[in-house]
Motif scaffolding. Structure first.
Motif, short mmCIF file in Angstrom:
data_model
loop_
_atom_site.label_atom_id
_atom_site.label_comp_id
_atom_site.label_asym_id
_atom_site.label_seq_id
_atom_site.Cartn_x
_atom_site.Cartn_y
_atom_site.Cartn_z
N ASP A 183 -22.56 35.93 -4.68
CA ASP A 183 -23.44 34.91 -5.24
C ASP A 183 -24.54 35.54 -6.09
OD1 ASP A 183 -24.49 32.00 -5.09
OD2 ASP A 183 -26.21 33.22 -4.55
N GLY A 184 -25.12 36.65 -5.58
CA GLY A 184 -26.17 37.34 -6.33
C GLY A 184 -25.66 37.83 -7.67
N ILE A 185 -24.50 38.52 -7.64
CA ILE A 185 -23.96 39.05 -8.89
C ILE A 185 -23.54 37.91 -9.81
CG2 ILE A 185 -22.10 40.44 -9.87
CD1 ILE A 185 -22.24 42.19 -7.41
N GLY A 186 -22.94 36.87 -9.24
CA GLY A 186 -22.51 35.73 -10.06
C GLY A 186 -23.66 35.06 -10.76
N ASN A 187 -24.75 34.79 -10.01
CA ASN A 187 -25.91 34.16 -10.64
C ASN A 187 -26.54 35.08 -11.67
OD1 ASN A 187 -26.93 31.38 -9.66
ND2 ASN A 187 -26.01 32.35 -7.87
N GLY A 188 -26.57 36.39 -11.36
CA GLY A 188 -27.08 37.35 -12.33
C GLY A 188 -26.27 37.30 -13.61
N LEU A 189 -24.94 37.20 -13.46
CA LEU A 189 -24.07 37.16 -14.64
C LEU A 189 -24.27 35.87 -15.41
CD1 LEU A 189 -20.75 38.72 -13.32
CD2 LEU A 189 -22.34 39.71 -14.94
N GLY A 190 -24.42 34.75 -14.68
CA GLY A 190 -24.65 33.47 -15.35
C GLY A 190 -25.92 33.51 -16.18
N TYR A 191 -26.96 34.12 -15.59
CA TYR A 191 -28.23 34.28 -16.29
C TYR A 191 -28.05 35.19 -17.51
CZ TYR A 191 -32.83 36.51 -16.92
OH TYR A 191 -33.97 37.05 -17.44
N SER A 192 -27.33 36.31 -17.30
CA SER A 192 -27.12 37.26 -18.40
C SER A 192 -26.36 36.61 -19.54
CB SER A 192 -26.34 38.46 -17.91
OG SER A 192 -26.89 38.95 -16.74
N ARG A 248 -12.45 28.45 -9.27
CA ARG A 248 -13.68 28.05 -9.97
C ARG A 248 -14.85 27.86 -9.02
NH1 ARG A 248 -12.92 23.16 -14.10
NH2 ARG A 248 -15.01 22.69 -13.37
N THR A 249 -14.56 27.70 -7.71
CA THR A 249 -15.66 27.47 -6.78
C THR A 249 -16.09 28.75 -6.08
OG1 THR A 249 -13.99 26.87 -5.16
CG2 THR A 249 -15.13 25.06 -6.29
N HIS A 250 -15.42 29.91 -6.39
CA HIS A 250 -15.83 31.17 -5.78
C HIS A 250 -17.28 31.47 -6.17
CE1 HIS A 250 -16.02 35.53 -5.14
NE2 HIS A 250 -15.09 35.33 -4.24
N PRO A 251 -18.10 31.99 -5.19
CA PRO A 251 -19.52 32.23 -5.51
C PRO A 251 -19.75 33.15 -6.70
CG PRO A 251 -18.97 32.99 -3.28
CD PRO A 251 -17.81 32.20 -3.77
N LEU A 252 -18.75 33.96 -7.06
CA LEU A 252 -18.92 34.86 -8.19
C LEU A 252 -18.71 34.12 -9.51
CD1 LEU A 252 -19.49 37.90 -8.61
CD2 LEU A 252 -17.04 38.25 -8.74
N ILE A 253 -17.87 33.09 -9.51
CA ILE A 253 -17.46 32.42 -10.75
C ILE A 253 -18.28 31.15 -10.99
CG2 ILE A 253 -15.49 31.35 -11.95
CD1 ILE A 253 -15.22 34.34 -11.43
N ARG A 254 -18.59 30.42 -9.90
CA ARG A 254 -19.25 29.14 -10.02
C ARG A 254 -20.53 29.17 -10.86
NH1 ARG A 254 -20.06 24.16 -7.84
NH2 ARG A 254 -22.18 24.28 -7.11
N PRO A 255 -21.43 30.19 -10.68
CA PRO A 255 -22.68 30.17 -11.44
C PRO A 255 -22.51 30.46 -12.93
CG PRO A 255 -22.85 31.62 -9.52
CD PRO A 255 -21.41 31.30 -9.72
N LEU A 256 -21.32 30.84 -13.37
CA LEU A 256 -21.18 31.18 -14.78
C LEU A 256 -21.35 29.95 -15.66
CD1 LEU A 256 -18.36 33.87 -14.85
CD2 LEU A 256 -20.83 34.15 -14.90
N VAL A 257 -20.59 28.88 -15.38
CA VAL A 257 -20.72 27.67 -16.20
C VAL A 257 -21.03 26.46 -15.33
CG1 VAL A 257 -19.56 26.10 -17.76
CG2 VAL A 257 -19.17 28.55 -17.97
N ASP A 258 -20.27 26.29 -14.24
CA ASP A 258 -20.36 25.06 -13.46
C ASP A 258 -21.70 24.89 -12.75
OD1 ASP A 258 -17.89 23.94 -14.04
OD2 ASP A 258 -16.91 25.38 -12.73
N ASP A 259 -22.34 26.00 -12.37
CA ASP A 259 -23.62 25.88 -11.68
C ASP A 259 -24.56 26.94 -12.24
OD1 ASP A 259 -25.40 24.81 -9.92
OD2 ASP A 259 -24.75 26.02 -8.21
N ASN A 260 -24.63 27.00 -13.57
CA ASN A 260 -25.40 28.07 -14.22
C ASN A 260 -26.88 27.98 -13.85
OD1 ASN A 260 -27.04 29.27 -16.53
ND2 ASN A 260 -24.99 30.03 -16.92
#
Lengths: 202, 221
Positions: B131-140, B5-17
């Motif tokens: 991190d870039g892709i993760g945050n992009g996905l969280g935003y999407s 859950r703390t991986h930079p790809l996963i974290r921005p989805l919900v935990d640090d959207n």
């Protein structure tokens, strides 16, 4: 003259950048916790808009628009794809200058605005106003009016919202809505109110 | 490989959207969310720009002078956005017209500069890309769910395919006109935040003042 006044009023109310076009939302939500800071930021936005929009207008008309370089003997050149980079450069430079001027002459305001002054560079309301100015083919005087109107409209929106948020401190809000959630919903109601101006002709 | 859950790809989805927690990238999340097609194109553009800028900034992290880094980062981001803008104009002119200035406004989308400043400047290229892709996905994720709700309730369709036949075409569904206007985006995101924070209670903000109860007042007098 009435035409220019119409542009100012339209930009302030009917096409309010914050509440109708939803631009500059990050700063809007983040810096509206206290009304004094909101007023200071509002003034800074008016000043920046009033300078950047006309400057960008001149740059676009005489350097970047298709055929604009005819005076330099290059009538077929179209540099309009460079508009984005140029505009953001102008905005970044002007914000930097504004910060230096404020530091020298109004240090109190500069301290109060803090990090949010440099952040005006990435406030989409400012870049958005310049891009919309190009899209609508405003001339120089119209762009002055547009810059003033958009700045005033954004300032109006953030001051209104900050006043509402100060009142919200005393409300009993459900846990999950505390802070950001409630800020969104209140902004929604404000935007709903302003949408009453839609279609109004001045 | 199992992603934690703390991986930079996963974290921005919900935990640090970026939208519901970091307050980044709100403008476009609100403004282009009235239907799914432009929202999808916008999401893809933001993910591409974010990945590109994060990787570039991360590659340059040892040579970027601190004092002029903002202008350099803005130039990197703006160049990526200009390319995306021209590509969209060339291949999907219709969507490009709907998005109008909002593609250009990716430059000032605070997610991009925010991630470059807070993450890519200090981390390796691989982590920055994730991190870039993760945050992009969280935003999407936020953008697409708001757009889906607004398009479905506002015009009874998803991606332009009618799901709820509207009254005007002889169906039964009366479209909710408010869903097509901008205020609805605020309400939906506000309620979304409520939903997320009821699920992940550690994200709840503390109130600035707490309500004093009657019995407390009596004892203090």
């Amino acid at each position: 003259m009435t035409h220019l006044l119409e542009i100012v009023l339209r930009a302030m109310l009917v096409e309010n950048l914050a509440l109708v076009f939803l631009l500059g939302m990050c700063t809007y939500i983040a810096v509206s916790k206290r009304i004094e800071t909101a007023i200071g930021l509002g003034i800074a936005v008016v000043v920046v808009q009033l300078i950047t929009v006309p400057v960008n207008n001149l740059l676009y008309q005489y350097l970047l628009a298709p055929g604009a370089l005819a005076w330099a003997g290059l009538p077929t050149l179209d540099l309009s794809f460079l508009a984005l980079v140029t505009f953001i450069g102008v905005i970044a430079a002007l914000v930097q200058v504004l910060e230096l001027v404020l530091e020298r002459y109004v240090p109190a305001l500069q301290v109060r605005l803090g990090i949010y002054l440099p952040l005006l560079t990435v406030n989409c309301a400012i870049l958005g106003a310049s891009l919309l100015m190009v899209q609508r083919r405003y001339d120089f005087t119209e762009s002055l009016a547009w810059g003033l109107g958009t700045g005033l409209g954004w300032a109006l929106a953030i001051v209104l919202f900050a006043a509402l948020r100060e009142r919200l401190h005393y409300s009993d809000i459900p846990d999950g809505l505390q802070g950001l959630g409630m800020a969104f919903i209140v902004t929604g109601f404000l935007a709903l109110g302003l949408s009453g101006f839609t279609g109004v002709e001045f | 490989m199992r992603l934690s859950r703390t991986h930079p790809l996963i974290r921005p989805l919900v935990d640090d959207n970026p939208v519901t927690l970091q307050i980044l990238g709100l403008c476009s999340a609100l403004a282009v969310s009235s239907s799914l097609r432009p929202a999808l194109i916008m999401s893809i553009s933001v993910i591409v720009v974010l990945a590109f800028s994060n990787v570039s900034v991360s590659l340059l992290r040892y040579v970027l002078p601190r004092s002029v880094r903002l202008i350099l980062e803005m130039t990197i981001i703006a160049s990526a956005v200009v390319v995306i803008d021209e590509v969209l104009k060339a291949f999907v002119p219709g969507v490009s017209a709907i998005l109008s200035v909002f593609v250009g406004l990716i430059v000032t989308n605070c997610i991009v500069l925010g991630r470059a400043e807070t993450f890519a400047r200090y981390n390796t290229v691989g982590a920055s890309l994730a991190d870039g892709i993760g945050n992009g996905l969280g935003y999407s994720l936020i953008l697409l769910s708001v757009a889906a709700l607004r398009e479905l309730l506002g015009s009874g369709a998803l991606f332009g395919v009618t799901l709820l036949p509207v009254l005007a075409d002889g169906g039964w569904y009366r479209p909710n006109a408010m869903m097509q206007s901008s205020p609805s985006a605020f309400f939906i995101i506000g309620l979304l935040i409520w939903g997320v924070r009821s699920w992940r209670t550690e994200q709840v903000e503390q109130p600035a003042f707490s309500v004093r109860h009657a019995e407390q007042r009596e004892t203090s007098q």
